[in-house]
Design a protein around this motif. Structure first.
Motif, short mmCIF file in Angstrom:
data_model
loop_
_atom_site.label_atom_id
_atom_site.label_comp_id
_atom_site.label_asym_id
_atom_site.label_seq_id
_atom_site.Cartn_x
_atom_site.Cartn_y
_atom_site.Cartn_z
N ALA A 175 5.23 3.98 1.66
CA ALA A 175 4.88 2.62 0.85
C ALA A 175 5.21 1.62 2.21
O ALA A 175 6.01 1.27 2.61
N ARG B 28 -0.03 9.01 0.75
CA ARG B 28 0.52 10.28 0.70
C ARG B 28 0.06 10.85 2.27
O ARG B 28 -1.23 11.19 2.24
N THR C 273 5.27 10.85 1.49
CA THR C 273 4.78 9.57 0.97
C THR C 273 5.35 8.27 1.60
O THR C 273 6.37 8.32 2.31
N ARG D 289 0.67 -1.10 -0.07
CA ARG D 289 -0.11 0.22 -0.08
C ARG D 289 1.00 1.26 -0.06
O ARG D 289 1.93 1.43 0.70
N SER D 290 0.44 2.33 -0.99
CA SER D 290 1.23 3.55 -1.00
C SER D 290 0.33 4.50 -0.66
O SER D 290 -0.85 4.68 -0.74
N ARG E 248 9.08 -2.86 -2.88
CA ARG E 248 7.86 -1.93 -3.45
C ARG E 248 7.42 -2.27 -4.87
O ARG E 248 6.14 -2.16 -5.17
N SER F 79 14.13 3.48 4.52
CA SER F 79 13.38 2.32 4.85
C SER F 79 13.63 1.90 6.23
O SER F 79 14.66 2.19 6.85
#
Length: 339
Positions: free
Chosen positions: A138, A130, A136, A127-128, A258, A196
């Motif tokens: 991910a 904003r 943003t 799922r991404s 991703r 990450s």
């Protein structure tokens, strides 16, 4: 279908028609729509501030009423002595108000759902999203991100992560820091960068692709540790509570999950199995210990654990059996296992 943001803003302002309200109501029944709804609500409330009660002042008045009940009776109750029904409703309202204020003051009144929204992913879901400040995120499978409903972006930018995520943080003019609370005691603070985070109950990993990150780790039973990361750094928090820094020679394969890309460079099958288990939440078994030392080099695109397992079996000349949430690798010479 997602309605235009302007339409939703009109709904927040109480200016939407009945047809528009129906469109928004149908949209809210769709998966994932509620997170976007609350993001826009937070943005609208910051753009059009609503009345904010002076909670400390009213709590002080409430305490004064408790301390001086005689004054309260003379000012509020005595004029209503001949109106028994209204007195009963006033008493009921006072009890409800007392209970509500007490719960609000103690922080237990719908604290979690009221002040935070949590975005989660399932075992086979990416799922991404904003955030309202333009950053943003991910989210990998079996991960969750907790974001404040009120004040995010102007009071603070602090989120909490469980699982695996990639952050691309937007730098704000006022240099407001962005903080990720990972495993218990570990905070990742940035100004504008891409990194990450992998966070579990007792272990964590942070990889920095660009920008600068400051790690702060402190628990009740350990002294505080601070570490400034540079691009290409990989820091792990081990089970003993120590931060370990490693320089990555190549960041081109940064968080390829991703895109459902799995890259291996002389990687053992045991390490590959661990990666499958982490990303997809399945159990991987090797029927022969010798298989654990087999190595693999290359990149595989796969959208599920079954696809990845089949590709690995074909490349390595192995056999794979799919049993629900279990994958079993064996040599081609071994007897075929029942599917």
């Amino acid at each position: 279908m997602e309605p235009p943001k302007e339409l939703v803003f009109s709904y927040f302002a109480g200016q939407a028609t009945s047809v528009q309200q129906k469109v928004i109501g149908e949209w809210l029944t769709q998966p994932g729509s509620r997170e976007r709804y609350f993001q826009w609500l937070d943005e609208w409330e910051r753009a059009y501030p609503q009345y904010t009660p002076d909670v400390p002042h009213h709590l002080e008045l409430f305490q004064q009423r408790l301390d001086t009940p005689a004054d309260v009776e003379s000012q509020s109750v005595r004029p209503l002595l001949n109106r028994s029904n209204q007195r009963w409703y006033s008493g009921r309202w006072l009890v409800a108000a007392t209970l509500t204020l007490t719960l609000l003051a103690s922080g237990w009144f719908f604290r979690e759902p009221m002040f935070y929204t949590t975005i989660s992913t399932g075992s086979h879901q990416l799922r991404s999203l904003r955030l309202s400040d333009g950053s943003t995120v991910a989210l990998n499978s079996r991960s969750s991100l907790r974001v404040p409903r009120i004040g995010y972006g102007w009071l603070s930018r602090q989120v909490a992560l469980t699982g695996d995520a990639v952050f691309d943080v937007k730098h704000l003019p006022d240099n407001q820091p962005f903080v990720v609370q990972a495993t218990n005691g570990l905070a990742i603070e940035v100004l504008g960068t891409e990194f990450s985070v992998r966070s579990s109950v007792s272990q964590a990993e942070v990889v920095l692709k660009r920008g600068r990150v400051n790690l702060h780790y402190a628990t009740d039973d350990r002294p505080a540790q601070d570490l400034l990361m540079k691009p290409g750094d990989r820091v792990t928090l081990n089970g003993r509570g120590a931060l370990q820094l490693q320089k990555l020679p190549d960041t081109t394969q940064f968080a390829q999950w991703r895109y459902r890309l799995f890259s291996f460079n002389n990687t053992t099958l045991r390490e590959v199995a661990n990666q499958i288990q982490y990303v997809f939440g399945v159990t991987v078994q090797l029927s022969d210990p010798i298989l654990a030392r087999r190595t693999l080099t290359g990149t595989i695109r796969a959208g599920s654990s079954d696809e990845l397992a089949d590709a690995l079996a074909e490349l390595l000349g192995l056999r794979v059996s799919h049993r629900g949430q279990n994958l079993i690798f064996s040599t081609a010479s071994e007897p075929q296992l029942t599917q």
